[in-house]
Design an enzyme around this catalytic site. Structure first.
Site, PDB file in Angstrom:
ATOM      1  N   SER A   1      -3.396  19.535  -9.010  1.00 44.26           N
ATOM      2  CA  SER A   1      -4.082  18.045  -8.046  1.00 44.26           C
ATOM      3  C   SER A   1      -2.762  18.847  -7.119  1.00 44.26           C
ATOM      4  CB  SER A   1      -4.416  16.870  -8.810  1.00 44.26           C
ATOM      5  OG  SER A   1      -3.158  17.021  -9.379  1.00 44.26           O
TER       6      SER A   1
ATOM      7  N   ARG B   1       0.933  -0.307  -4.119  1.00 44.10           N
ATOM      8  CA  ARG B   1       1.675  -1.675  -3.501  1.00 44.10           C
ATOM      9  C   ARG B   1       1.711  -0.932  -1.853  1.00 44.10           C
ATOM     10  NH1 ARG B   1       7.800  -2.735  -3.595  1.00 44.10           N
ATOM     11  NH2 ARG B   1       7.570  -1.732  -2.186  1.00 44.10           N
TER      12      ARG B   1
ATOM     13  N   GLN C   1      14.304  19.197   5.190  1.00 42.61           N
ATOM     14  CA  GLN C   1      13.176  18.180   4.925  1.00 42.61           C
ATOM     15  C   GLN C   1      13.413  17.747   3.326  1.00 42.61           C
ATOM     16  OE1 GLN C   1       9.733  21.138   3.571  1.00 42.61           O
ATOM     17  NE2 GLN C   1       8.529  19.408   5.523  1.00 42.61           N
TER      18      GLN C   1
ATOM     19  N   LYS D   1       0.478  22.154   3.352  1.00 37.97           N
ATOM     20  CA  LYS D   1       0.562  23.653   3.216  1.00 37.97           C
ATOM     21  C   LYS D   1       0.247  24.130   2.703  1.00 37.97           C
ATOM     22  CE  LYS D   1       3.461  23.833   7.033  1.00 37.97           C
ATOM     23  NZ  LYS D   1       3.652  22.622   7.030  1.00 37.97           N
TER      24      LYS D   1
ATOM     25  N   HIS E   1       0.225  18.014 -10.079  1.00 38.85           N
ATOM     26  CA  HIS E   1       0.220  17.114  -8.779  1.00 38.85           C
ATOM     27  C   HIS E   1       1.496  17.582  -7.975  1.00 38.85           C
ATOM     28  CE1 HIS E   1      -2.027  14.141  -6.445  1.00 38.85           C
ATOM     29  NE2 HIS E   1      -0.852  13.191  -5.825  1.00 38.85           N
TER      30      HIS E   1
ATOM     31  N   HIS F   1      12.295   3.465 -10.068  1.00 39.52           N
ATOM     32  CA  HIS F   1      11.862   3.065  -7.830  1.00 39.52           C
ATOM     33  C   HIS F   1      12.932   2.440  -7.392  1.00 39.52           C
ATOM     34  CE1 HIS F   1      10.485   0.113  -4.998  1.00 39.52           C
ATOM     35  NE2 HIS F   1       9.536   0.611  -4.826  1.00 39.52           N
TER      36      HIS F   1
ATOM     37  N   TYR G   1      -2.734   7.223   1.462  1.00 39.32           N
ATOM     38  CA  TYR G   1      -3.560   5.975   2.516  1.00 39.32           C
ATOM     39  C   TYR G   1      -2.134   5.752   3.293  1.00 39.32           C
ATOM     40  CZ  TYR G   1      -5.583   1.688   2.596  1.00 39.32           C
ATOM     41  OH  TYR G   1      -6.573   0.605   3.996  1.00 39.32           O
TER      42      TYR G   1
ATOM     43  N   HIS H   1      -5.953   7.376  -1.910  1.00 37.24           N
ATOM     44  CA  HIS H   1      -4.216   7.017  -2.662  1.00 37.24           C
ATOM     45  C   HIS H   1      -4.720   5.159  -2.200  1.00 37.24           C
ATOM     46  CE1 HIS H   1      -1.271   9.934  -3.167  1.00 37.24           C
ATOM     47  NE2 HIS H   1      -2.699  10.347  -3.833  1.00 37.24           N
TER      48      HIS H   1
ATOM     49  N   PHE I   1      12.984  13.942   2.199  1.00 37.91           N
ATOM     50  CA  PHE I   1      11.872  13.343   1.198  1.00 37.91           C
ATOM     51  C   PHE I   1      13.140  12.677  -0.408  1.00 37.91           C
ATOM     52  CE2 PHE I   1       9.131  15.686   3.113  1.00 37.91           C
ATOM     53  CZ  PHE I   1       8.277  14.288   3.376  1.00 37.91           C
TER      54      PHE I   1
ATOM     55  N   ALA J   1       1.822  -3.513  -6.965  1.00 36.91           N
ATOM     56  CA  ALA J   1      -0.092  -2.338  -7.396  1.00 36.91           C
ATOM     57  C   ALA J   1      -0.397  -2.903  -8.606  1.00 36.91           C
ATOM     58  CB  ALA J   1       0.678  -1.100  -7.958  1.00 36.91           C
TER      59      ALA J   1
ATOM     60  N   ASP K   1       4.307   1.585   0.994  1.00 39.72           N
ATOM     61  CA  ASP K   1       5.602   1.995   1.474  1.00 39.72           C
ATOM     62  C   ASP K   1       5.540   0.432   2.846  1.00 39.72           C
ATOM     63  OD1 ASP K   1       7.220   3.102  -0.792  1.00 39.72           O
ATOM     64  OD2 ASP K   1       6.282   5.098   0.688  1.00 39.72           O
TER      65      ASP K   1
HETATM   66  P1  FAD Z   1       5.064  -1.314  -8.116  1.00 40.05           P
HETATM   67  O1  FAD Z   1       4.463  -0.791  -9.562  1.00 40.05           O
HETATM   68  O2  FAD Z   1       4.168  -2.956  -7.260  1.00 40.05           O
HETATM   69  O3  FAD Z   1       6.409  -1.306  -8.404  1.00 40.05           O
HETATM   70  C1  FAD Z   1       7.106  -1.707  -6.909  1.00 40.05           C
HETATM   71  C2  FAD Z   1       8.332  -2.378  -7.122  1.00 40.05           C
HETATM   72  O4  FAD Z   1       8.259  -3.747  -7.874  1.00 40.05           O
HETATM   73  C3  FAD Z   1       8.488  -1.343  -8.542  1.00 40.05           C
HETATM   74  O5  FAD Z   1      11.284  -1.808  -8.215  1.00 40.05           O
HETATM   75  C4  FAD Z   1       8.799  -2.624  -9.845  1.00 40.05           C
HETATM   76  O6  FAD Z   1       9.888  -1.975 -10.523  1.00 40.05           O
HETATM   77  C5  FAD Z   1       8.453  -3.671  -8.601  1.00 40.05           C
HETATM   78  N1  FAD Z   1       7.715  -4.312  -9.729  1.00 40.05           N
HETATM   79  C6  FAD Z   1       6.055  -4.513 -10.453  1.00 40.05           C
HETATM   80  N2  FAD Z   1       5.629  -5.254 -10.638  1.00 40.05           N
HETATM   81  C7  FAD Z   1       6.723  -6.433 -11.088  1.00 40.05           C
HETATM   82  C8  FAD Z   1       6.641  -7.698 -11.027  1.00 40.05           C
HETATM   83  N3  FAD Z   1       5.437  -8.232 -12.262  1.00 40.05           N
HETATM   84  N4  FAD Z   1       7.754  -8.262 -11.217  1.00 40.05           N
HETATM   85  C9  FAD Z   1       8.808  -8.103 -10.874  1.00 40.05           C
HETATM   86  N5  FAD Z   1       8.481  -6.364 -10.107  1.00 40.05           N
HETATM   87  C10 FAD Z   1       8.215  -5.287 -10.093  1.00 40.05           C
HETATM   88  N6  FAD Z   1       2.460   4.795  -0.289  1.00 40.05           N
HETATM   89  C11 FAD Z   1       1.687   4.810   0.543  1.00 40.05           C
HETATM   90  O7  FAD Z   1       1.965   3.869   1.196  1.00 40.05           O
HETATM   91  N7  FAD Z   1       0.967   5.414   0.890  1.00 40.05           N
HETATM   92  C12 FAD Z   1       0.491   6.540  -0.210  1.00 40.05           C
HETATM   93  O8  FAD Z   1      -0.435   7.133  -0.386  1.00 40.05           O
HETATM   94  C13 FAD Z   1       1.195   6.784  -1.230  1.00 40.05           C
HETATM   95  N8  FAD Z   1       1.278   7.622  -2.220  1.00 40.05           N
HETATM   96  C14 FAD Z   1       1.141   8.032  -3.928  1.00 40.05           C
HETATM   97  C15 FAD Z   1       1.385   8.584  -4.246  1.00 40.05           C
HETATM   98  C16 FAD Z   1       2.140   8.671  -5.835  1.00 40.05           C
HETATM   99  C17 FAD Z   1       1.937   9.113  -6.392  1.00 40.05           C
HETATM  100  C18 FAD Z   1       3.571   8.400  -5.830  1.00 40.05           C
HETATM  101  C19 FAD Z   1       4.760   8.765  -6.577  1.00 40.05           C
HETATM  102  C20 FAD Z   1       4.738   7.305  -3.980  1.00 40.05           C
HETATM  103  C21 FAD Z   1       3.323   7.487  -3.691  1.00 40.05           C
HETATM  104  N9  FAD Z   1       3.497   6.251  -1.972  1.00 40.05           N
HETATM  105  C22 FAD Z   1       2.642   5.723  -1.926  1.00 40.05           C
HETATM  106  C23 FAD Z   1       4.815   5.792  -2.212  1.00 40.05           C
HETATM  107  C24 FAD Z   1       4.427   3.820  -2.946  1.00 40.05           C
HETATM  108  O9  FAD Z   1       3.698   3.278  -2.196  1.00 40.05           O
HETATM  109  C25 FAD Z   1       6.334   3.564  -2.747  1.00 40.05           C
HETATM  110  O10 FAD Z   1       7.131   3.498  -3.714  1.00 40.05           O
HETATM  111  C26 FAD Z   1       6.002   1.717  -3.255  1.00 40.05           C
HETATM  112  O11 FAD Z   1       7.111   1.557  -2.524  1.00 40.05           O
HETATM  113  C27 FAD Z   1       6.480   1.400  -4.488  1.00 40.05           C
HETATM  114  O12 FAD Z   1       4.441   1.263  -4.911  1.00 40.05           O
HETATM  115  P2  FAD Z   1       3.999   1.750  -6.697  1.00 40.05           P
HETATM  116  O13 FAD Z   1       2.593   1.679  -6.152  1.00 40.05           O
HETATM  117  O14 FAD Z   1       4.852   2.428  -7.364  1.00 40.05           O
HETATM  118  O15 FAD Z   1       4.524  -0.094  -6.691  1.00 40.05           O
END
Ligand code: FAD
Length: 288
Positions: free
Chosen positions: A15, A107, A214, A274, A268, A151, A49, A77, A218, A127, A109
């Site tokens: 993907s 969740r 770069q 690119k 993925h 994370h 997103y 996303h 990242f 999330a 950024d």
């Molecule tokens: P979560 O799963 O909510 O985790 C966030 C933090 O909270 C972690 O430290 C986790 O350990 C902690 N946590 C989770 N649940 C709990 C709980 N119940 N109690 C206490 N702590 C908890 N970002 C964007 O803005 N747009 C995108 O399109 C995007 N695409 C991505 C694609 C991939 C494949 C990846 C790996 C990341 C992507 N991100 C994107 C980045 C992502 O949004 C960030 O890494 C963000 O900081 C965490 O998102 P998450 O969904 O993993 O959060």
């Protein structure tokens, strides 16, 4: 088609991930890039997103075009940032109306200028809350993010894994990982997740190395470690972009082949919009 059905049928999936360009010209170019990789038959492509929902319209327009005009399976996303539950619900309705079946539930950024995630009034904190909402609503296949090197905000590895397990238990179908450069980190993560009961497929996320500054940027942003030996090789040629790309792609090719040989369920690719490097890596693991 639901990605969970594709994952069930196929031993390995490929993907490609894209982000919405800021300009109309950039978006046309993006469509061209995606049209150009159609011959590789990606199992799905995904569209990011933007922080704070800033790219909502564009992201949705692009997933719509990919699915309904270009004709590739797509994953949108989707994040909790800047939206209350009603707005999230409206977005899900729109995606479903446009025939979109797959969501990467995140969740998100924090928006530019903000240091940390701030929960929107009437919105979600993690999330896992979004996964639960989407699962209860029905229709969508749900992917979530996983972190082989933990994370950056998690207090420790064990807690981060427990949070992943909780997120999957809320109804996620598969996991895609953050980028990483050391495959042992990925396999350790998969093993540890399985040990606590995460049994869905965990697809490794790969960023092709083509540009040293770069990749350093990242890696820092995501908390990924670039192996010291590779850093030393790249530092020696950092003023020669061609040499950097040669060394970087050679490393990425080895990384992808090793992941396949050791049984990863696919790749993925973070394409950065690119296609050249992605094509090389794809061909390296799918020899013609
Ligand atoms: P979560 O799963 O909510 O985790 C966030 C933090 O909270 C972690 O430290 C986790 O350990 C902690 N946590 C989770 N649940 C709990 C709980 N119940 N109690 C206490 N702590 C908890 N970002 C964007 O803005 N747009 C995108 O399109 C995007 N695409 C991505 C694609 C991939 C494949 C990846 C790996 C990341 C992507 N991100 C994107 C980045 C992502 O949004 C960030 O890494 C963000 O900081 C965490 O998102 P998450 O969904 O993993 O959060």
């Amino acid at each position: 088609m639901r990605i969970s059905d594709i994952l069930q049928k196929k031993e390995r999936t490929f993907s490609f991930e894209y982000f919405p360009s800021k300009t109309i010209a950039g978006i046309s170019k993006l469509y061209e890039t995606i049209e150009n990789v159609k011959d590789l038959n990606p199992d799905f492509v995904s569209v990011t997103y933007g922080a704070g929902g800033t790219t909502r319209e564009k992201s949705f327009e692009i997933v719509n075009q990919i699915k309904n005009v270009i004709g590739l399976e797509v994953m949108s996303h989707f994040t909790c940032v800047g939206h209350n539950v009603e707005e999230l619900q409206d977005s899900l309705d729109e995606l479903q109306a446009n025939n979109i079946d797959n969501i990467l539930a995140l969740r998100g950024d924090p928006p530019k200028g903000e240091e940390s995630f701030i929960q929107t009034d009437g919105g979600y904190r993690y999330a896992s809350d979004l996964v639960k909402h989407i699962r209860m609503r029905g229709h969508f296949c749900i992917g979530v993010a996983g972190y082989p090197e933990v994370h950056p905000e998690a207090p420790n590895r064990e807690t981060d894994l427990k949070n992943l397990k909780f997120k999957v238990d809320q109804g996620a179908d598969f996991v895609i990982t953050q980028l990483f450069f050391n495959n042992d980190d990925y396999f350790r993560f998969v093993d540890e997740a399985a040990r606590i009961g995460v049994h869905c497929k965990i697809i490794p996320g790969i960023m092709p190395i083509t540009n040293f500054s770069q990749i350093k940027r990242f890696a820092k942003m995501c908390g990924a470690v670039v192996p010291q030996k590779l850093v030393e090789r790249l530092e020696k040629v950092e003023n020669d972009p061609t040499e950097v790309a040669l060394i970087g792609i050679e490393y990425s090719m080895k990384q992808c082949r090793d992941l396949m040989e050791r049984g990863a369920p696919g790749l993925h690719f973070y394409t950065l919009n690119k296609s050249a490097a992605t094509r090389i890596l794809y061909n390296a693991v799918n020899p013609i």
